[in-house]
Design a protein around this motif. Structure first.
Motif, PDB file in Angstrom:
ATOM      1  N   ALA A 289       0.834  -1.208   0.000  1.00 47.97           N
ATOM      2  CA  ALA A 289       0.000   0.000   0.000  1.00 47.97           C
ATOM      3  C   ALA A 289       0.865   1.254   0.000  1.00 47.97           C
ATOM      4  O   ALA A 289       0.575   2.228  -0.710  1.00 47.97           O
ATOM      5  N   ASP A 290       1.943   1.239   0.780  1.00 47.41           N
ATOM      6  CA  ASP A 290       2.837   2.393   0.850  1.00 47.41           C
ATOM      7  C   ASP A 290       3.522   2.631  -0.498  1.00 47.41           C
ATOM      8  O   ASP A 290       3.643   3.776  -0.953  1.00 47.41           O
ATOM      9  N   ALA A 291       3.951   1.562  -1.137  1.00 52.67           N
ATOM     10  CA  ALA A 291       4.626   1.680  -2.433  1.00 52.67           C
ATOM     11  C   ALA A 291       3.679   2.244  -3.495  1.00 52.67           C
ATOM     12  O   ALA A 291       4.063   3.109  -4.293  1.00 52.67           O
ATOM     13  N   LEU A 292       2.435   1.773  -3.492  1.00 52.57           N
ATOM     14  CA  LEU A 292       1.465   2.281  -4.465  1.00 52.57           C
ATOM     15  C   LEU A 292       1.139   3.748  -4.211  1.00 52.57           C
ATOM     16  O   LEU A 292       0.944   4.524  -5.153  1.00 52.57           O
ATOM     17  N   GLY A 293       1.081   4.130  -2.935  1.00 53.74           N
ATOM     18  CA  GLY A 293       0.829   5.533  -2.610  1.00 53.74           C
ATOM     19  C   GLY A 293       1.945   6.429  -3.124  1.00 53.74           C
ATOM     20  O   GLY A 293       1.694   7.512  -3.675  1.00 53.74           O
ATOM     21  N   LEU A 294       3.179   5.976  -2.965  1.00 52.65           N
ATOM     22  CA  LEU A 294       4.326   6.741  -3.450  1.00 52.65           C
ATOM     23  C   LEU A 294       4.342   6.783  -4.975  1.00 52.65           C
ATOM     24  O   LEU A 294       4.593   7.834  -5.581  1.00 52.65           O
ATOM     25  N   LEU A 295       4.047   5.646  -5.594  1.00 53.68           N
ATOM     26  CA  LEU A 295       4.013   5.589  -7.058  1.00 53.68           C
ATOM     27  C   LEU A 295       2.924   6.508  -7.608  1.00 53.68           C
ATOM     28  O   LEU A 295       3.128   7.189  -8.623  1.00 53.68           O
ATOM     29  N   GLU A 296       1.792   6.541  -6.944  1.00 51.78           N
ATOM     30  CA  GLU A 296       0.703   7.422  -7.383  1.00 51.78           C
ATOM     31  C   GLU A 296       1.144   8.888  -7.364  1.00 51.78           C
ATOM     32  O   GLU A 296       0.831   9.661  -8.273  1.00 51.78           O
ATOM     33  N   LYS A 297       1.887   9.280  -6.331  1.00 46.88           N
ATOM     34  CA  LYS A 297       2.384  10.658  -6.252  1.00 46.88           C
ATOM     35  C   LYS A 297       3.368  10.964  -7.378  1.00 46.88           C
ATOM     36  O   LYS A 297       3.339  12.052  -7.971  1.00 46.88           O
ATOM     37  N   LEU A 298       4.238  10.008  -7.670  1.00 42.33           N
ATOM     38  CA  LEU A 298       5.217  10.202  -8.744  1.00 42.33           C
ATOM     39  C   LEU A 298       4.519  10.372 -10.097  1.00 42.33           C
ATOM     40  O   LEU A 298       4.894  11.231 -10.905  1.00 42.33           O
ATOM     41  N   ILE A 299       3.504   9.559 -10.323  1.00 46.45           N
ATOM     42  CA  ILE A 299       2.759   9.643 -11.585  1.00 46.45           C
ATOM     43  C   ILE A 299       1.984  10.957 -11.667  1.00 46.45           C
ATOM     44  O   ILE A 299       1.922  11.601 -12.719  1.00 46.45           O
ATOM     45  N   THR A 300       1.401  11.365 -10.543  1.00 50.40           N
ATOM     46  CA  THR A 300       0.650  12.622 -10.504  1.00 50.40           C
ATOM     47  C   THR A 300       1.547  13.804 -10.854  1.00 50.40           C
ATOM     48  O   THR A 300       1.130  14.730 -11.562  1.00 50.40           O
TER      49      THR A 300
END
Length: 216
Positions: free
Chosen positions: A24-35
């Motif tokens: 969950a933490d990794a996906l949250g960070l990845l989402e921010k990078l993509i945003t």
């Protein structure tokens, strides 16, 4: 281009093999990078995800299949970093919601059954909005295509009518050559038609010369 369905399948596999909190933490960070990339499409610095950055190394690349996931989003690996080429921007957009929704669900699972149920409802609502938006876009495309087709049809009809009028007008035009081979009555009518085609002084003189020639 990797479809969102393929990305979803990969995410499901990764989730089964990883710690729920870390996933969950990794996906949250990845989402921010993509945003950051989506909000700043002309900023090249956001398109680089470096494995040597400590935060990324411990929170993103600790997921064993993260490299495969990034590649499914359009990134290519260059030594110790992943880079998004401009031509793969569409792939990233295509898969962004899949990452976002998977993160919402993963975080809900970590927080407990009640939060997971809420997360499911949030995702369901967002997916419905997305489906409605895509439906409206398809309808707009159909309308635009129909408008384009109708314009082409009108243009063809107008062109055909114009050619038909030209042929009809050409059949009525009388010249000195054609008037030499007709009877007197028709010749007289033809002379009037021929003369009426000329408006300026010079052309009226041409009509008079033709009339004089034919009346000999």
């Amino acid at each position: 281009m990797i479809s969102s369905n393929q990305t979803k399948q990969l995410l499901d596999v990764i989730e089964k093999n990883e710690d729920p909190s870390a996933f969950a933490d990794a996906l949250g960070l990845l989402e921010k990078l993509i945003t950051n990339i989506i909000n700043n499409p002309n900023e090249d610095k956001f398109k680089h995800i470096k494995m040597t950055v400590k935060t990324l190394a411990t929170r993103l690349f600790n997921i064993r299949q993260m490299a495969e996931l990034l590649q499914s989003l359009g990134f290519i690996q260059q030594d110790q970093e992943f880079y998004l080429p401009d031509q793969e921007y569409g792939t990233l957009l295509e898969n962004f919601n899949t990452i976002k929704w998977q993160h919402i669900l993963a975080q809900g699972r970590v927080e407990g059954p009640q939060q997971y149920q809420k997360a499911q409802e949030i995702v369901r609502q967002q997916q419905e909005v997305q489906r409605q938006y895509e439906k409206e876009q398809r309808e707009k495309e159909k309308i635009q295509q129909q408008i384009k087709y109708d314009r082409q049809e009108r243009s063809l009809v107008k062109e055909k009518d114009s050619k038909a009028n030209d042929l009809q007008f050409g059949a009525k035009v009388k010249t000195c050559e054609t008037l030499e081979n007709v009877g007197e009555v028709e010749r007289g009518e033809g002379l009037n038609t021929f003369a009426s085609q000329y408006n300026d002084k010079e052309n009226n003189q041409s009509a008079k010369r033709c009339k004089k020639l034919l009346l000999k």
